[in-house]
Design an enzyme around this catalytic site. Structure first.
Site, PDB file in Angstrom:
ATOM      1  N   PHE A 120       0.784  -1.142  -0.076  1.00  0.00           N
ATOM      2  CA  PHE A 120      -0.101   0.054  -0.315  1.00  0.00           C
ATOM      3  C   PHE A 120       0.940   0.977   0.192  1.00  0.00           C
ATOM      4  O   PHE A 120       0.297   1.705  -0.301  1.00  0.00           O
ATOM      5  CB  PHE A 120      -0.713   0.022   1.244  1.00  0.00           C
ATOM      6  CG  PHE A 120      -2.196  -0.725   1.200  1.00  0.00           C
ATOM      7  CD1 PHE A 120      -2.222  -1.424   2.003  1.00  0.00           C
ATOM      8  CD2 PHE A 120      -2.853  -1.101   0.326  1.00  0.00           C
ATOM      9  CE1 PHE A 120      -3.563  -2.789   2.096  1.00  0.00           C
ATOM     10  CE2 PHE A 120      -3.633  -1.456   0.499  1.00  0.00           C
ATOM     11  CZ  PHE A 120      -4.052  -2.266   0.990  1.00  0.00           C
ATOM     12  N   THR A 131      -2.640  -6.370  -6.905  1.00  0.00           N
ATOM     13  CA  THR A 131      -2.330  -5.058  -6.088  1.00  0.00           C
ATOM     14  C   THR A 131      -3.116  -5.586  -4.766  1.00  0.00           C
ATOM     15  O   THR A 131      -3.707  -6.838  -4.902  1.00  0.00           O
ATOM     16  CB  THR A 131      -3.621  -4.272  -6.608  1.00  0.00           C
ATOM     17  OG1 THR A 131      -4.825  -4.907  -6.347  1.00  0.00           O
ATOM     18  CG2 THR A 131      -3.243  -3.558  -7.550  1.00  0.00           C
ATOM     19  N   ASP A 132      -2.729  -4.710  -3.623  1.00  0.00           N
ATOM     20  CA  ASP A 132      -3.224  -4.209  -2.108  1.00  0.00           C
ATOM     21  C   ASP A 132      -5.056  -4.543  -2.806  1.00  0.00           C
ATOM     22  O   ASP A 132      -5.131  -3.654  -4.074  1.00  0.00           O
ATOM     23  CB  ASP A 132      -2.601  -4.405  -1.622  1.00  0.00           C
ATOM     24  CG  ASP A 132      -3.356  -4.983  -0.261  1.00  0.00           C
ATOM     25  OD1 ASP A 132      -2.431  -5.246   0.744  1.00  0.00           O
ATOM     26  OD2 ASP A 132      -3.958  -5.666   0.017  1.00  0.00           O
ATOM     27  N   TYR A 133      -6.008  -4.413  -1.758  1.00  0.00           N
ATOM     28  CA  TYR A 133      -7.157  -4.104  -2.129  1.00  0.00           C
ATOM     29  C   TYR A 133      -7.335  -2.674  -2.384  1.00  0.00           C
ATOM     30  O   TYR A 133      -7.273  -1.984  -1.102  1.00  0.00           O
ATOM     31  CB  TYR A 133      -7.325  -4.463  -0.278  1.00  0.00           C
ATOM     32  CG  TYR A 133      -9.265  -5.007  -0.637  1.00  0.00           C
ATOM     33  CD1 TYR A 133     -10.439  -3.391  -0.135  1.00  0.00           C
ATOM     34  CD2 TYR A 133     -10.003  -5.762  -0.560  1.00  0.00           C
ATOM     35  CE1 TYR A 133     -11.347  -3.906   0.068  1.00  0.00           C
ATOM     36  CE2 TYR A 133     -11.790  -6.089  -0.589  1.00  0.00           C
ATOM     37  CZ  TYR A 133     -11.490  -5.152  -0.236  1.00  0.00           C
ATOM     38  OH  TYR A 133     -12.892  -5.349  -0.279  1.00  0.00           O
ATOM     39  N   ALA A 154      -5.986  -0.604  -3.960  1.00  0.00           N
ATOM     40  CA  ALA A 154      -4.545   0.111  -4.236  1.00  0.00           C
ATOM     41  C   ALA A 154      -4.395   1.124  -5.058  1.00  0.00           C
ATOM     42  O   ALA A 154      -3.704   1.592  -5.270  1.00  0.00           O
ATOM     43  CB  ALA A 154      -3.171  -0.859  -3.827  1.00  0.00           C
TER      44      ALA A 154
END
Ligand code: GLC
Length: 747
Positions: free
Chosen positions: A256, A287-289, A291
């Protein structure tokens, strides 16, 4: 009637053709050919669909998908989902993807299986405390067995962020402060999750996360800014990720944080220059959540469309939850801002992963309800979790042999976490049950004590100012032979978005142990800690006779902890992270630099040295520290030579003797110091460890082999080797002075 998808028809014809040329059959290139053949049938929308991941939702009957995501699924424009599991739930969704869409491309189901799926093991910081790579691999194996039986294809693990700031809540998920230990553990997790073949029904994709530098968030505040030089990035934060690649990890996840002004999720330097070009990683990056959307908040993208352009052009293949790829990729291609080849590459890597899992051969292979029934909570899994709980618990202090406890004695069990069955499985506990499945420490102790020998009082809450429970706690403490206090944090006080500015025990727990001590100055107090980070235990250390750090010990945690308390298991764990004396020392870790004005052991308060006027420099408990019920004696280190030629091996050995009254394990650690470098080098670095078992009185000689590879480091983006003097030690912890040298001689 089961509809056969076009993808299946095309691929089976294609496979048949391939087999006709069986002599040139190669599974790897076979997959590539199949993928290319499938992609030749796909529309741009369908290829973009593979780069999109949405979350499932849950109601009391299991996963459901909100109407929008369901629409994308039915259109064949959804490649993956997270937070969906159970054979039944995944089968229903997979059926839509495979039998109701044009090409029938199977979905990929991902989930955070971080330290167990249903059978929950200690948090990862606890698992790391075991310093046992076989155990780590087995934890991952069992986690993959359970998760895959419940429809999960892919775990967002291992989390291998180096972390040196206990304010950061996610320190609980990683493997601590050290590069070498975290790198070795990373390899073990990947091997455990992915096994020898991803086509097996009980292996799942692993995911190295969060790339990169997330653990260095300023002030330990989650998602905060990360700034560091390239040398530190490459010598400290990147090696565990390279280790994961060396073990064949199939996926990466973006961090993030920004890194030196560029958010990881749009950072070409780390995702193209390093991950692809330098390291040759050919898996896919998720990607992260949300992001991608967050690039706007970072002030790096003008809007979500610009964020989409930045992310895809940085080599990010899959968009978790932001919806940006779905909304903007096609438009950006039409506008010429994004090359269609990038979508093709992303889609290809994702399809390759699905092929490797065997999802095109049998999209329902992970949706076997009978297997799920037979696999979840297998007794041997719960038994192994009990063993890991014991092996993860660090004995920090034990004066006058306070532990182990004779089970004929009467014990007062006090504390808000003594009977706990909810916090005990920690954060990121996947599908673990917080409604009573876990064994509390109270229940574990009752396996050893008759009911008449155990008294319980809660004493206080984890976090409140309610003193009303103190009296009962004092009363039972007065009647008991020994006092066990189980104190710590709520599981929500560590993990994601759970940074603390204060790392002391929350609430009035410290006052509780102080009150008990004041009332009973001579009675032995055993402090059992259940927490997700290093805590400031300076006060507790002065009050307790024994301190056992059990982290969050998991589903079978109460039994594993009781096995230590009553001597069935002789503790062997060692700290993977430093415990500071106070927050003012943070960041504090064992392998710091020497500075130009180092203090001396002989005169630590000397003026004009790099020290504090109100605290020692030393931690309360150092990295690698952990006691046993027995004692071990180390012989002087012996070297096979005092010179190491670049292409040769140097052997370092020490004979360790069990000089105490219990058989036990010992983690023998190898540390090296590069005395002079083209950049300053740490005062010591862990370069090896071996966990050995010695019966009482037994001796074993432990031998480490050192090569020049172990002595390389990055400077100016180059991995270099420099001749000169190196100090070396074999020790039970990082708290030692070197007394041996060797010279490295370059060819
Ligand atoms: C979270 C975490 C990440 C996790 C992902 C999916 O925000 O940062 O580690 O894998 O979202 O749950």
């Amino acid at each position: 009637m089961k509809k056969i998808s076009i993808a299946t028809i095309v691929l089976s014809i294609f496979s048949h053709c391939l087999y006709l040329g069986a002599n040139n059959y190669n599974p790897e290139t076979d997959i590539y050919r199949k993928v290319d053949s499938l992609m030749s049938l796909m529309t741009l929308d369908e290829k973009i669909g593979q780069t999109i991941m949405y979350s499932g939702d849950w109601n009391n009957t299991g996963p459901y998908v909100n109407s929008d995501n369901m629409r994308f699924l039915k259109e064949g424009n959804l490649g993956s989902m997270l937070n969906v599991y159970t054979s039944k739930g995944t089968r229903e969704l997979q059926k839509i993807a495979v039998e109701e869409t044009r090409l029938g491309i199977p979905l990929l189901f991902g989930y955070d299986v971080i330290h167990g799926f249903k059978t929950i093991f200690p948090i990862n910081l606890g698992i790391a405390s075991g310093w046992d790579l076989e155990d780590v691999e087995e934890v991952a194996r069992i986690s993959a067995d359970e998760a895959s039986a419940a429809g999960v294809h892919w775990t967002f693990a291992p989390m291998i962020d180096i972390a040196r700031d206990p304010r950061w809540g996610r320190v609980s998920e990683g493997s601590g402060e050290d590069v070498y230990l975290t790198s070795e553990i990373a390899k073990a997790y990947v091997k455990g999750f992915q096994g020898n073949s991803l086509t097996n029904e009980n292996t799942i994709l692993a995911c190295a996360k969060h790339f990169v530098g997330y653990g260095a968030a300023q002030a330990g505040r989650d998602y905060h800014t990360v700034s560091m030089g390239d040398n530190e990035l490459r010598n400290v934060y990147m090696p565990p990720f390279k280790a994961a690649i060396d073990s064949g990890v199939e996926t990466f996840m973006t961090a993030f944080n920004e890194l030196n002004g560029v958010p990881a999720t749009a950072n070409k330097y780390i995702f193209k220059d390093i991950l692809r070009d330098e390291w040759g990683f050919n898996g896919f990056v998720v990607t992260d959540y949300t992001a991608i959307n967050e690039l706007v908040n970072h002030g790096y993208a003008e809007n979500e469309k610009h964020a989409t352009e930045l992310a895809i052009n940085s080599g990010i293949d899959m968009d978790m939850m932001s919806g940006a790829y779905r909304r903007f990729l096609k438009e950006l291609i039409i506008e010429g801002k994004v090359e269609e080849t990038l979508i093709n590459e992303a889609c290809r890597k994702i399809l390759i992963a699905k092929f490797k899992l065997g999802l095109f051969d049998d999209p329902y292979k992970y949706c076997n309800e009978q297997r799920e029934e037979e696999t979840i909570y297998r007794p041997k899994f719960l038994e192994f979790a009990r063993k890991i709980a014991s092996k993860s618990s660090v004995l920090l202090k034990n004066i006058d042999k306070t532990l182990p406890i004779n089970n004929k004695l009467t014990v007062a069990l006090i504390g808000p976490l003594a009977k706990d069955k909810k916090n005990i499985i920690g954060s990121w506990a996947a599908a673990g049950d917080r409604n009573g499945k876990a064994i509390s420490i109270y229940q574990g102790i009752k396996e050893y004590l008759d009911d008449s020998n155990i008294m319980f009082a809660r004493g206080c809450d984890i976090e409140s100012n309610d003193y009303s429970g103190f009296d009962k706690a004092i009363n039972i403490a007065k009647k008991a032979d020994k006092i066990i206090m189980v104190l710590g944090e709520d599981y929500n006080m560590s993990g994601e978005a759970a940074s603390r500015t204060n790392i002391k025990l929350p609430g009035i727990q410290t006052q509780l142990i102080k009150t008990i001590r004041d009332e009973l100055p001579n009675k032995q107090i055993i402090l059992v800690l259940m927490n997700g980070r290093p805590l400031d235990l300076t006060i507790e250390d002065s009050l307790a006779d024994a301190i056992l750090e059990v982290w969050y010990p998991g589903t079978s945690g109460g039994l594993g902890v009781a096995d230590i308390l009553f001597g069935k298991y002789n503790p062997s764990a060692k700290l993977p992270i430093t415990f500071p004396r106070n927050l003012g020392q943070v960041p504090i870790y064992y392998n710091q630099k020497n500075t130009g004005r180092p203090i001396s052991k002989e005169n630590p308060t000397e003026d004009y040295k790099s020290n504090y006027i109100d605290s020692p420099n030393t931690p309360l408990y150092p990295f690698g520290h952990g006691l046993s019920y027995t004692t071990f004696k180390y012989s002087e280190i012996k070297l096979s030579n005092d010179k190491l030629k670049e292409s040769e091996i140097l052997k370092a050995s020490s004979t360790i003797t069990n000089t105490g009254d219990y058989d036990g394990h010992e983690v023998v650690q190898l540390y090296i110091r590069d005395k002079v470098g083209s950049i300053t080098r740490p005062i010591k670095e862990l370069k090896g460890f071996k966990k050995i078992f010695l019966k009482k009185g037994e001796s074993k000689t432990v031998v480490f082999e050192i090569s020049s590879e172990d002595l390389k480091f990055y400077n100016n983006k180059k991995l270099i080797l420099e001749s000169g003097e190196f100090e070396i030690a074999i020790s039970p912890s990082s708290d030692f002075e070197f007394n041996k040298l060797f010279n490295l001689i370059l060819n």
